[in-house]
Design a protein around this motif. Sequence first.
Motif, short mmCIF file in Angstrom:
data_model
loop_
_atom_site.label_atom_id
_atom_site.label_comp_id
_atom_site.label_asym_id
_atom_site.label_seq_id
_atom_site.Cartn_x
_atom_site.Cartn_y
_atom_site.Cartn_z
N VAL A 216 0.85 -1.17 0.00
CA VAL A 216 0.00 0.00 0.00
C VAL A 216 0.89 1.23 0.00
N MET A 217 0.64 2.12 -0.96
CA MET A 217 1.44 3.33 -1.07
C MET A 217 0.70 4.49 -0.45
N THR A 218 1.46 5.36 0.18
CA THR A 218 0.87 6.59 0.67
C THR A 218 0.75 7.56 -0.50
N TYR A 219 0.04 8.64 -0.29
CA TYR A 219 -0.14 9.62 -1.36
C TYR A 219 1.19 10.26 -1.73
N GLU A 220 2.05 10.49 -0.75
CA GLU A 220 3.36 11.08 -1.03
C GLU A 220 4.23 10.12 -1.85
N ASP A 221 4.17 8.83 -1.49
CA ASP A 221 4.92 7.84 -2.27
C ASP A 221 4.41 7.79 -3.70
N TRP A 222 3.09 7.81 -3.86
CA TRP A 222 2.50 7.77 -5.20
C TRP A 222 2.93 9.00 -6.00
N CYS A 223 2.96 10.18 -5.36
CA CYS A 223 3.38 11.41 -6.04
C CYS A 223 4.82 11.30 -6.51
N LYS A 224 5.70 10.75 -5.68
CA LYS A 224 7.10 10.58 -6.07
C LYS A 224 7.22 9.65 -7.27
N VAL A 225 6.53 8.53 -7.23
CA VAL A 225 6.59 7.57 -8.32
C VAL A 225 6.01 8.18 -9.59
N HIS A 226 4.90 8.88 -9.47
CA HIS A 226 4.26 9.50 -10.62
C HIS A 226 5.15 10.57 -11.25
N ARG A 227 5.78 11.40 -10.42
CA ARG A 227 6.69 12.44 -10.90
C ARG A 227 7.88 11.81 -11.63
N LYS A 228 8.41 10.73 -11.06
CA LYS A 228 9.54 10.04 -11.69
C LYS A 228 9.12 9.45 -13.03
N THR A 229 7.93 8.88 -13.09
CA THR A 229 7.42 8.31 -14.35
C THR A 229 7.21 9.40 -15.39
N LEU A 230 6.68 10.54 -14.98
CA LEU A 230 6.48 11.65 -15.92
C LEU A 230 7.80 12.17 -16.46
N LYS A 231 8.81 12.29 -15.61
CA LYS A 231 10.13 12.73 -16.05
C LYS A 231 10.71 11.75 -17.06
N ARG A 232 10.58 10.45 -16.78
CA ARG A 232 11.10 9.44 -17.69
C ARG A 232 10.36 9.49 -19.03
N MET A 233 9.04 9.66 -18.99
CA MET A 233 8.27 9.74 -20.23
C MET A 233 8.68 10.97 -21.05
N PHE A 234 8.86 12.11 -20.38
CA PHE A 234 9.27 13.33 -21.08
C PHE A 234 10.65 13.16 -21.70
N ARG A 235 11.57 12.57 -20.93
CA ARG A 235 12.93 12.36 -21.43
C ARG A 235 12.93 11.42 -22.64
N ASP A 236 12.17 10.34 -22.55
CA ASP A 236 12.10 9.41 -23.68
C ASP A 236 11.47 10.05 -24.90
N THR A 237 10.42 10.85 -24.70
CA THR A 237 9.76 11.53 -25.81
C THR A 237 10.69 12.55 -26.45
N ALA A 238 11.41 13.31 -25.64
CA ALA A 238 12.35 14.30 -26.17
C ALA A 238 13.47 13.61 -26.95
N PHE A 239 13.97 12.50 -26.43
CA PHE A 239 15.04 11.77 -27.11
C PHE A 239 14.56 11.22 -28.45
#
Length: 60
Positions: free
Chosen positions: A9-32
């Motif tokens: 079970v993830m807390t909201y803060e943990d979910w926000c960290k994972v979501h932010r990391k996923t968004l950064k990875r998606m942006f980086r992959d799209t830019a590349f």
Amino acid sequence: MNRTRVETVMTYEDWCKVHRKTLKRMFRDTAFTCIQWIAVLLITVGLPIGMIAHWLLIGY
């Protein structure tokens, strides 16, 4: 053999960290990917057009 699945079970803060990391990875992959497509287009389209322009301007 009976396997049990462990549910975490993830807390909201943990979910926000994972979501932010996923968004950064998606942006980086799209830019590349965009940079790769731009490079391919410049080579396949820009090089022949540049050669034709050079031939028209210089003559050889």
